[in-house]
Design a protein around this motif. Structure first.
Motif, PDB file in Angstrom:
ATOM      1  N   TRP A 243      50.129  36.551  40.866  1.00  0.00           N
ATOM      2  CA  TRP A 243      48.805  36.452  41.475  1.00  0.00           C
ATOM      3  C   TRP A 243      47.710  36.741  40.452  1.00  0.00           C
ATOM      4  O   TRP A 243      46.709  36.019  40.370  1.00  0.00           O
ATOM      5  CB  TRP A 243      48.729  37.439  42.641  1.00  0.00           C
ATOM      6  CG  TRP A 243      47.376  37.655  43.236  1.00  0.00           C
ATOM      7  CD1 TRP A 243      46.451  38.587  42.865  1.00  0.00           C
ATOM      8  CD2 TRP A 243      46.782  36.939  44.330  1.00  0.00           C
ATOM      9  NE1 TRP A 243      45.330  38.508  43.662  1.00  0.00           N
ATOM     10  CE2 TRP A 243      45.511  37.494  44.566  1.00  0.00           C
ATOM     11  CE3 TRP A 243      47.214  35.888  45.132  1.00  0.00           C
ATOM     12  CZ2 TRP A 243      44.666  37.031  45.563  1.00  0.00           C
ATOM     13  CZ3 TRP A 243      46.369  35.430  46.136  1.00  0.00           C
ATOM     14  CH2 TRP A 243      45.119  35.993  46.343  1.00  0.00           C
TER      15      TRP A 243
ATOM     16  N   ARG B 164      44.672  34.434  39.102  1.00  0.00           N
ATOM     17  CA  ARG B 164      43.284  34.880  39.210  1.00  0.00           C
ATOM     18  C   ARG B 164      42.574  34.821  37.854  1.00  0.00           C
ATOM     19  O   ARG B 164      41.411  34.403  37.762  1.00  0.00           O
ATOM     20  CB  ARG B 164      43.258  36.321  39.738  1.00  0.00           C
ATOM     21  CG  ARG B 164      43.713  36.465  41.171  1.00  0.00           C
ATOM     22  CD  ARG B 164      42.585  36.369  42.146  1.00  0.00           C
ATOM     23  NE  ARG B 164      41.572  37.384  41.912  1.00  0.00           N
ATOM     24  CZ  ARG B 164      40.394  37.394  42.543  1.00  0.00           C
ATOM     25  NH1 ARG B 164      40.101  36.442  43.404  1.00  0.00           N
ATOM     26  NH2 ARG B 164      39.510  38.354  42.290  1.00  0.00           N
TER      27      ARG B 164
ATOM     28  N   HIS C  87      41.382  45.504  41.816  1.00  0.00           N
ATOM     29  CA  HIS C  87      41.579  45.319  43.247  1.00  0.00           C
ATOM     30  C   HIS C  87      40.255  45.187  43.988  1.00  0.00           C
ATOM     31  O   HIS C  87      40.154  44.458  44.989  1.00  0.00           O
ATOM     32  CB  HIS C  87      42.384  46.494  43.830  1.00  0.00           C
ATOM     33  CG  HIS C  87      42.671  46.346  45.284  1.00  0.00           C
ATOM     34  ND1 HIS C  87      41.956  47.000  46.266  1.00  0.00           N
ATOM     35  CD2 HIS C  87      43.598  45.588  45.935  1.00  0.00           C
ATOM     36  CE1 HIS C  87      42.424  46.663  47.460  1.00  0.00           C
ATOM     37  NE2 HIS C  87      43.426  45.815  47.291  1.00  0.00           N
TER      38      HIS C  87
ATOM     39  N   THR D  35      39.325  41.692  44.659  1.00  0.00           N
ATOM     40  CA  THR D  35      40.384  40.854  45.218  1.00  0.00           C
ATOM     41  C   THR D  35      40.251  40.726  46.729  1.00  0.00           C
ATOM     42  O   THR D  35      39.883  41.687  47.415  1.00  0.00           O
ATOM     43  CB  THR D  35      41.766  41.475  44.882  1.00  0.00           C
ATOM     44  OG1 THR D  35      41.937  41.478  43.468  1.00  0.00           O
ATOM     45  CG2 THR D  35      42.901  40.685  45.513  1.00  0.00           C
TER      46      THR D  35
ATOM     47  N   HIS E 110      42.012  41.145  49.633  1.00  0.00           N
ATOM     48  CA  HIS E 110      43.260  41.876  49.864  1.00  0.00           C
ATOM     49  C   HIS E 110      44.169  41.155  50.849  1.00  0.00           C
ATOM     50  O   HIS E 110      45.395  41.140  50.661  1.00  0.00           O
ATOM     51  CB  HIS E 110      42.958  43.285  50.380  1.00  0.00           C
ATOM     52  CG  HIS E 110      44.191  44.124  50.551  1.00  0.00           C
ATOM     53  ND1 HIS E 110      44.913  44.623  49.478  1.00  0.00           N
ATOM     54  CD2 HIS E 110      44.862  44.529  51.672  1.00  0.00           C
ATOM     55  CE1 HIS E 110      45.955  45.307  49.923  1.00  0.00           C
ATOM     56  NE2 HIS E 110      45.944  45.267  51.255  1.00  0.00           N
TER      57      HIS E 110
ATOM     58  N   LEU F  67      45.895  38.376  48.994  1.00  0.00           N
ATOM     59  CA  LEU F  67      46.882  38.950  48.085  1.00  0.00           C
ATOM     60  C   LEU F  67      48.147  39.341  48.845  1.00  0.00           C
ATOM     61  O   LEU F  67      49.266  39.009  48.442  1.00  0.00           O
ATOM     62  CB  LEU F  67      46.299  40.164  47.375  1.00  0.00           C
ATOM     63  CG  LEU F  67      47.288  41.048  46.599  1.00  0.00           C
ATOM     64  CD1 LEU F  67      47.948  40.267  45.473  1.00  0.00           C
ATOM     65  CD2 LEU F  67      46.578  42.294  46.062  1.00  0.00           C
TER      66      LEU F  67
END
Length: 621
Positions: A117, A121, A218, A221, A223, A226
């Motif tokens: 991931w 990204r 994070h 991100t 979430h 993810l």
């Protein structure tokens, strides 16, 4: 405090006192070096100082870990000139600063998916920033370079070296007990062969902090997206792990979208045009998985399975989905619910074969030539397919995937008329149909075969799956009825199974391969130094160029020692499991590798034209 002080948010050019920390790699020569530590201010000052100087002066920023606030950066290898392959760099973000929650790292399937991931990204952030393309204007003397690239994944979620989670002793003292390390390349900018220091300073002090903030923290991100990615991969691995215990060779979830957008794309066909997969009731099973709860779909039993149907109705599409079912997929691929762990085999005219015992399929060649240690630099379709099957068995394959379209016809079957004209004592080839039952009954090796032209295989099949307009049905009973009602077909030669003797374990070496030698890889090829090109086009379960690079490194690691191939591959697999892909070239921090299966590494070794076999030991069977 290497990571203390400095900016927040997108990361300013934090300070940090000088000193040394233990680190690997340095210039990528395989040695372990002590990296000097410094701050972003020194990095910028150095780049401005060398502005306009000859290109080799970029080495002044090499082998220093620069504190850039919430992360550090290292230039590990500086390209020799603006036209050479770009410079290798990496950043390290302490786990406490990245702040991904613990559920992203456990079980191990989730950590692998997290690293995948983050790679995606990082690439997407570079693309949005427009720094994934090399700039250049004004010809030779104009400024050029500047692109910042991370290895780009495809549709498959693989163990990669582009982003790692470092919990080594050297990283244990960092906030959070480790670091996320992302590896990338930068084409250090120049005008002609003179350094563009101001531009380079902008890359490291502005562009790179922005990419790290957007891709590796994070707080930036989504979430829920993810976790959907991580949970999907965890469920795929859970489903695959249940196949053997359920007596299945493969599983295809209901609703799967198997066709691809085009022949040149691995992306799914538009949902409005595709026919979602729907399992036949007689083959429908349900597998429990930890996140989605359960997956329902078609379970293909172990044994001999035929996939039949009219042309263009989806037979090969299903087989191709099964081929790549050995790998996890990204969410939305359409094949997330297709899982297997098998080996595809095809005919490969012209491949090299070295000392393979193909006598179970082909023996007593003209002039009394035997095939217990068959060697050729230019195999035919039948000898290449026989060799590939034996090599797959040598590597521990538990099932074979074959397509009639890519198989040698005379290897698969001889019809009644041909047998009447050319008697068995004059034919060296013992067709696959004479071995397929004993492969299963004696060796426990299943076969999934796409067949459209030979009903003789009905006699030896356990399961017959029919595809019509991409919809499957269980045609086993109908196929057995046809076999019983319609006489003819192949006479006893093709129906009398001849048994499957143990496969000798070859002791291989490739003295032409030297650790660290220069290699060049293509999408399906490797060239080691001045050795002939190694063609991997027939090894169909290699899905990314990054796997080819890893296979090249694995061949260099394994080529020099004369050892049984299965032992060498098992040891390599254990080493990668323990130390990651970095064990393939210690100290180099290569960021463009993706893990192949050991079956594909073995297939590559077996195709080397400089391969030497120093005998065989025991047998697998």
């Amino acid at each position: 405090n290497l990571y203390g002080g400095g900016g927040r948010g997108k990361g300013g050019g934090g300070g940090g006192k000088g000193g040394y920390i233990e680190g690997e790699g340095g210039g990528g020569d395989g040695s372990t070096k002590r990296l000097r530590t410094s701050g972003g201010a020194e990095l910028r000052a150095t780049l401005l100082r060398i502005d306009g100087r000859p290109y080799p002066a970029y080495n002044d920023i090499k082998d220093v870990e620069y504190d850039l606030g919430r992360f550090s950066a290292v230039v590990q290898h500086v390209q020799s000139d603006p036209f050479a392959p770009p410079s290798r760099c990496y950043v390290r973000v302490p786990l406490a600063h990245a702040a991904f929650p613990p559920e992203c790292f456990s079980p191990p399937a989730r950590e692998t998916a997290l690293r995948d991931w983050l790679t995606r990204r990082f690439h997407a952030a570079a693309k949005r920033a427009g720094v994934d393309q090399r700039s250049g204007e004004g010809g030779w003397h104009g400024p050029k370079g500047g692109e910042l690239l991370v290895d780009l994944p495809g549709q498959h979620v693989l163990d990669r070296s582009s982003v790692i989670v470092d919990r080594s002793a050297a990283a244990a003292g960092l906030p959070g007990g480790g670091a996320i390390e992302a590896r990338f390349t930068v084409a250090l900018p120049a005008r002609g062969r003179s350094i563009c220091g101001e531009w380079a300073a902008q890359i490291f002090s502005e562009t790179l902090p922005s990419l790290v903030h957007e891709a590796l923290l994070h707080e930036s991100t989504d979430h829920s997206a993810l976790m959907a990615h991580l949970c999907s991969v965890e469920d795929q691995q859970a489903a695959r792990s249940q196949l053997a215990g359920r007596g299945l060779v493969a599983f295809v979830a209901d609703g799967s979208v198997l066709p691809r957008a085009t022949g040149a794309s691995d992306r799914p066909m538009d949902a409005a045009s595709a026919v979602p997969f729907s399992s036949p009731p007689s083959l429908r099973v349900t597998l429990p998985v930890p996140n989605a709860g359960s997956l329902t779909g078609m379970g293909l039993p172990r044994g001999v399975t035929l996939i039949v149907g009219g042309g263009f109705h989806g037979k090969s599409t299903l087989l191709e989905a099964l081929q790549v079912g050995v790998y996890d997929k990204v969410s939305g691929d359409g094949r997330e619910g297709v899982v297997t762990d098998r080996m595809a085999v095809r005919a490969e005219d012209g491949r090299a074969v070295t000392s393979v015992d193909i006598s179970p399929f082909i023996d007593h060649l003209p002039f009394g030539k035997r095939t217990g240690a068959f060697t050729t630099a230019d195999a035919s379709g039948s000898t290449s397919q026989a060799a590939s099957i034996i090599e797959a068995l040598e590597g521990g394959a538990s099932a074979l995937l074959l397509d009639e379209d890519t198989s040698a016809t005379n290897f698969m079957i001889r019809d009644a008329r041909m047998q009447a004209l050319v008697s068995a004592d004059r034919e060296p080839i013992r067709p696959f149909i004479t071995r397929v039952r004993s492969l299963w009954s004696e060796r426990g090796v299943s076969t999934v075969l796409v067949v459209g032209g030979s009903g003789d295989y009905f006699d030896v099949a356990d399961t017959v799956l029919m595809l019509h307009e991409y919809s499957p049905s269980d045609a086993t009973a109908a196929a057995k009825d046809v076999a019983a009602r319609i006489a003819g077909g192949a006479p006893p030669e093709s129906k009398a199974d001849r048994g499957m003797p143990p496969t000798p374990r070859r002791v291989l070496s490739a003295p032409g391969l030297i650790a660290g030698m220069k290699t060049h890889t293509g999408r399906a090829s490797i060239r080691f130094g001045d050795e002939p090109e190694l063609d991997l086009g027939g090894v169909e379960q290699i899905v990314e160029h990054s796997q080819v690079r890893a296979i090249a490194e694995a061949c260099l690691r394994l080529g020099g020692a004369a050892r049984p191939i299965d032992e060498a591959l098992a040891e390599l697999e254990a080493s990668i499991r323990e130390g990651g892909l970095d064990v393939l070239r210690p100290g180099w921090r290569l960021g463009n590798l993706a893990a192949p299966r050991m079956l594909e590494v073995g297939a590559a070794l077996s195709r080397l034209r400089g391969l030497e076999v120093e005998g065989s030991v025991g047998g697998r069977g």
